[in-house]
Write a protein that holds these residues in place. Structure first.
Motif, PDB file in Angstrom:
ATOM      1  N   VAL A 220      28.392  27.666  55.321  1.00 29.85           N
ATOM      2  CA  VAL A 220      28.763  29.078  55.325  1.00 29.85           C
ATOM      3  C   VAL A 220      29.271  29.467  53.941  1.00 29.85           C
ATOM      4  CG1 VAL A 220      30.256  30.844  56.358  1.00 29.85           C
ATOM      5  CG2 VAL A 220      29.439  28.941  57.767  1.00 29.85           C
ATOM      6  N   LEU A 221      28.886  30.647  53.475  1.00 29.60           N
ATOM      7  CA  LEU A 221      29.396  31.189  52.212  1.00 29.60           C
ATOM      8  C   LEU A 221      30.268  32.406  52.499  1.00 29.60           C
ATOM      9  CD1 LEU A 221      26.209  31.153  49.959  1.00 29.60           C
ATOM     10  CD2 LEU A 221      28.195  29.669  49.729  1.00 29.60           C
ATOM     11  N   LEU A 222      31.425  32.480  51.860  1.00 33.78           N
ATOM     12  CA  LEU A 222      32.312  33.628  51.994  1.00 33.78           C
ATOM     13  C   LEU A 222      32.612  34.191  50.607  1.00 33.78           C
ATOM     14  CD1 LEU A 222      34.908  32.255  54.593  1.00 33.78           C
ATOM     15  CD2 LEU A 222      32.901  33.687  55.047  1.00 33.78           C
ATOM     16  N   ASP A 223      32.277  35.440  50.399  1.00 28.48           N
ATOM     17  CA  ASP A 223      32.558  36.120  49.134  1.00 28.48           C
ATOM     18  C   ASP A 223      33.892  36.848  49.291  1.00 28.48           C
ATOM     19  OD1 ASP A 223      32.739  37.833  46.956  1.00 28.48           O
ATOM     20  OD2 ASP A 223      30.593  38.304  46.946  1.00 28.48           O
ATOM     21  N   PRO A 224      34.931  36.456  48.536  1.00 25.36           N
ATOM     22  CA  PRO A 224      36.242  37.093  48.690  1.00 25.36           C
ATOM     23  C   PRO A 224      36.268  38.560  48.304  1.00 25.36           C
ATOM     24  CG  PRO A 224      36.222  35.664  46.760  1.00 25.36           C
ATOM     25  CD  PRO A 224      34.931  35.422  47.489  1.00 25.36           C
ATOM     26  N   ASN A 225      35.225  39.016  47.610  1.00 26.48           N
ATOM     27  CA  ASN A 225      35.130  40.435  47.273  1.00 26.48           C
ATOM     28  C   ASN A 225      34.548  41.265  48.409  1.00 26.48           C
ATOM     29  OD1 ASN A 225      36.154  39.949  44.718  1.00 26.48           O
ATOM     30  ND2 ASN A 225      34.140  39.810  43.760  1.00 26.48           N
ATOM     31  N   VAL A 226      34.021  40.575  49.411  1.00 26.70           N
ATOM     32  CA  VAL A 226      33.321  41.259  50.492  1.00 26.70           C
ATOM     33  C   VAL A 226      34.021  41.103  51.838  1.00 26.70           C
ATOM     34  CG1 VAL A 226      31.136  41.370  51.780  1.00 26.70           C
ATOM     35  CG2 VAL A 226      31.110  41.012  49.300  1.00 26.70           C
ATOM     36  N   VAL A 227      34.587  39.919  52.109  1.00 25.81           N
ATOM     37  CA  VAL A 227      35.174  39.644  53.420  1.00 25.81           C
ATOM     38  C   VAL A 227      36.621  39.178  53.279  1.00 25.81           C
ATOM     39  CG1 VAL A 227      32.936  39.000  54.380  1.00 25.81           C
ATOM     40  CG2 VAL A 227      34.431  37.219  53.457  1.00 25.81           C
ATOM     41  N   ASP A 228      37.342  39.239  54.392  1.00 30.00           N
ATOM     42  CA  ASP A 228      38.681  38.664  54.498  1.00 30.00           C
ATOM     43  C   ASP A 228      38.497  37.176  54.775  1.00 30.00           C
ATOM     44  OD1 ASP A 228      41.119  37.641  55.471  1.00 30.00           O
ATOM     45  OD2 ASP A 228      41.723  39.592  56.278  1.00 30.00           O
ATOM     46  N   VAL A 229      38.675  36.373  53.761  1.00 32.75           N
ATOM     47  CA  VAL A 229      38.358  34.951  53.858  1.00 32.75           C
ATOM     48  C   VAL A 229      39.151  34.269  54.973  1.00 32.75           C
ATOM     49  CG1 VAL A 229      38.541  32.724  52.664  1.00 32.75           C
ATOM     50  CG2 VAL A 229      37.598  34.710  51.468  1.00 32.75           C
ATOM     51  N   ALA A 230      40.445  34.482  55.021  1.00 26.26           N
ATOM     52  CA  ALA A 230      41.273  33.829  56.038  1.00 26.26           C
ATOM     53  C   ALA A 230      40.848  34.239  57.437  1.00 26.26           C
ATOM     54  CB  ALA A 230      42.742  34.146  55.808  1.00 26.26           C
ATOM     55  N   ALA A 231      40.561  35.522  57.628  1.00 24.87           N
ATOM     56  CA  ALA A 231      40.132  36.001  58.943  1.00 24.87           C
ATOM     57  C   ALA A 231      38.801  35.375  59.346  1.00 24.87           C
ATOM     58  CB  ALA A 231      40.019  37.523  58.940  1.00 24.87           C
ATOM     59  N   GLU A 232      37.871  35.269  58.380  1.00 27.55           N
ATOM     60  CA  GLU A 232      36.576  34.656  58.673  1.00 27.55           C
ATOM     61  C   GLU A 232      36.716  33.174  59.014  1.00 27.55           C
ATOM     62  OE1 GLU A 232      33.522  36.109  58.957  1.00 27.55           O
ATOM     63  OE2 GLU A 232      34.677  37.964  58.824  1.00 27.55           O
ATOM     64  N   LEU A 233      37.614  32.494  58.325  1.00 26.36           N
ATOM     65  CA  LEU A 233      37.832  31.078  58.634  1.00 26.36           C
ATOM     66  C   LEU A 233      38.363  30.901  60.049  1.00 26.36           C
ATOM     67  CD1 LEU A 233      39.329  29.824  55.244  1.00 26.36           C
ATOM     68  CD2 LEU A 233      37.196  29.052  56.304  1.00 26.36           C
ATOM     69  N   ARG A 234      39.234  31.812  60.470  1.00 27.17           N
ATOM     70  CA  ARG A 234      39.751  31.721  61.837  1.00 27.17           C
ATOM     71  C   ARG A 234      38.653  32.016  62.874  1.00 27.17           C
ATOM     72  NH1 ARG A 234      44.645  33.001  59.113  1.00 27.17           N
ATOM     73  NH2 ARG A 234      44.213  35.246  58.952  1.00 27.17           N
ATOM     74  N   LYS A 235      37.772  32.961  62.542  1.00 27.21           N
ATOM     75  CA  LYS A 235      36.648  33.254  63.447  1.00 27.21           C
ATOM     76  C   LYS A 235      35.749  32.038  63.616  1.00 27.21           C
ATOM     77  CE  LYS A 235      36.110  38.216  62.437  1.00 27.21           C
ATOM     78  NZ  LYS A 235      35.188  39.213  61.802  1.00 27.21           N
ATOM     79  N   LEU A 236      35.547  31.334  62.517  1.00 30.50           N
ATOM     80  CA  LEU A 236      34.640  30.172  62.538  1.00 30.50           C
ATOM     81  C   LEU A 236      35.233  28.965  63.248  1.00 30.50           C
ATOM     82  CD1 LEU A 236      33.397  30.412  58.835  1.00 30.50           C
ATOM     83  CD2 LEU A 236      31.973  30.730  60.863  1.00 30.50           C
ATOM     84  N   THR A 237      36.542  28.991  63.474  1.00 28.62           N
ATOM     85  CA  THR A 237      37.216  27.804  64.022  1.00 28.62           C
ATOM     86  C   THR A 237      37.993  28.109  65.301  1.00 28.62           C
ATOM     87  OG1 THR A 237      39.080  28.258  62.534  1.00 28.62           O
ATOM     88  CG2 THR A 237      37.427  26.673  61.767  1.00 28.62           C
ATOM     89  N   GLY A 238      37.540  29.082  66.036  1.00 29.03           N
ATOM     90  CA  GLY A 238      38.189  29.389  67.308  1.00 29.03           C
ATOM     91  C   GLY A 238      39.600  29.901  67.169  1.00 29.03           C
TER      92      GLY A 238
END
Length: 357
Positions: A220-238
């Motif tokens: 998975v790639l997360l662009d910090p300019n585009v998404v909330d990185v911490a929130a996306e990490l929580r989504k990916l890990t239940g």
């Protein structure tokens, strides 16, 4: 012989120096390839960091100007009378550690934490951006014929990545997040995949380095300019967050993003070298019992890295993006890696032997 020496920030000169003499416990290496490291770039832009200026290094006795280069491979051309682990003609890499062997860390076997630690190619005593260099045989490792000299020049940075997994106590099946897809970040991705990570998430702004991260094995790639990185990490890990994080950018933003995206009692490994202090809220660690651990270079990691690269568990395909001559190291190397096209590069390797180009 020719060598590239650091005089001061933005002042690296390729010039004639004396060819080094081998000591009784030393090995003389004819350099084939040497990579330009992030540490070299820090010294070029904002040094001295590791380079001794004014006061001699306690182990080498040298002060600037010093020969740079510590990610190198080559052929043994001479050995001292006490050397038994290598012979003339062997293909080798050098673990570039100047250590005292006497301090508490050395006596405990953690020589990478030596109180007088210096790096060959930064602290004096020679370096890989030269035609020949010498080093103590203890830190000279043979490489198999199946591993090219070019790829062997990647063993040093790949060992940095592998060591960071050990320091962070990575476990098979964990979800990991890596900030940065430069050489160390890409190496960390490859090591995580080889070691059995369940999922590898990479934080990287939009650039060609996103493509490099996917090629290295990022899920998975997360662009910090585009998404909330911490929130996306929580989504990916239940909802929990990543089990382990690796900071390879030296960016305050990424440091805090990773810390926020870690699960409770998770671990963040800081591999990057920093040019200055940063700010973060310690409560983000205290209230969740997260762990922050530093990782510096390697300690008994070269043999495992050599074996994993030789048998293909770590492929490092596509890491080398440019090959240049020693004479062109400033214009085609350092200026490229610190200029507008730097994102397109992963590893630029340098040779003093024009016939290899």
């Amino acid at each position: 012989m020719k060598a590239a020496r650091w005089y001061s920030p933005k002042d690296i000169r390729v010039e004639e120096v004396e060819e080094p003499n081998v000591k009784n416990d030393g090995v003389k290496v004819k350099v084939k390839w040497c990579g330009i490291c992030g540490s070299d770039l820090h010294e070029y832009l904002a040094g001295p960091i590791f380079i001794p200026v004014g006061k001699p290094h306690p182990l080498t006795g040298d002060v600037a100007p010093v020969i740079l280069g510590h990610e190198f491979s080559g052929e043994v051309v001479e050995i001292g009378k006490d050397v038994t682990n290598v012979k003339v003609g062997d293909r080798v890499v050098v673990e570039p550690m100047n250590v005292c062997g006497k301090c508490p860390a050395c006596l405990e076997g953690k020589y990478n934490l030596c109180s007088s630690l210096g790096f060959h190619g930064l602290a004096g005593g020679g370096g890989g951006f030269s035609e020949y260099t010498t080093f103590t045989s203890r830190f000279v490792h043979k490489i198999p014929d199946s591993l090219s000299y070019e790829k062997a020049a990647l063993i040093e940075p790949m060992s940095v990545a592998l060591h960071s997994l050990r320091v962070g106590h990575f476990e098979v099946g964990q979800t990991a997040v890596v900030a940065g897809a430069g050489p160390i970040g890409l190496g960390t991705i490859e090591c995580l995949k080889a070691a059995g990570a369940k999922q590898v998430v990479v934080v990287q702004r939009k650039s060609v380095r996103q493509e490099y991260a996917l090629r290295a094995g990022a899920d998975v790639l997360l662009d910090p300019n585009v998404v909330d990185v911490a929130a996306e990490l929580r989504k990916l890990t239940g909802g929990a967050g990543a089990d382990i994080a690796f900071e390879t950018t030296g960016s305050e933003q990424c440091y805090n993003l990773l810390l926020d995206g870690l699960r409770f009692a998770g671990t963040m490994v800081v591999t990057s070298i920093w040019e200055g202090a940063i700010q973060y809220n310690p409560n983000s660690v205290v209230l969740t019992e997260k762990n922050i651990v530093g990782s510096i270079c390697y300690c008994n990691d070269f043999p495992a890295t050599i074996a994993m690269m030789a048998d293909g568990r770590i492929k490092a395909d596509g890491f080398i993006t440019k090959r240049i001559a020693l004479d062109d190291i400033v214009t085609e190397g350092f200026e490229t890696l610190t200029g507008p096209e730097k994102k397109a590069q992963v590893k630029i390797i340098v040779t003093p032997d024009a016939s290899l180009l």
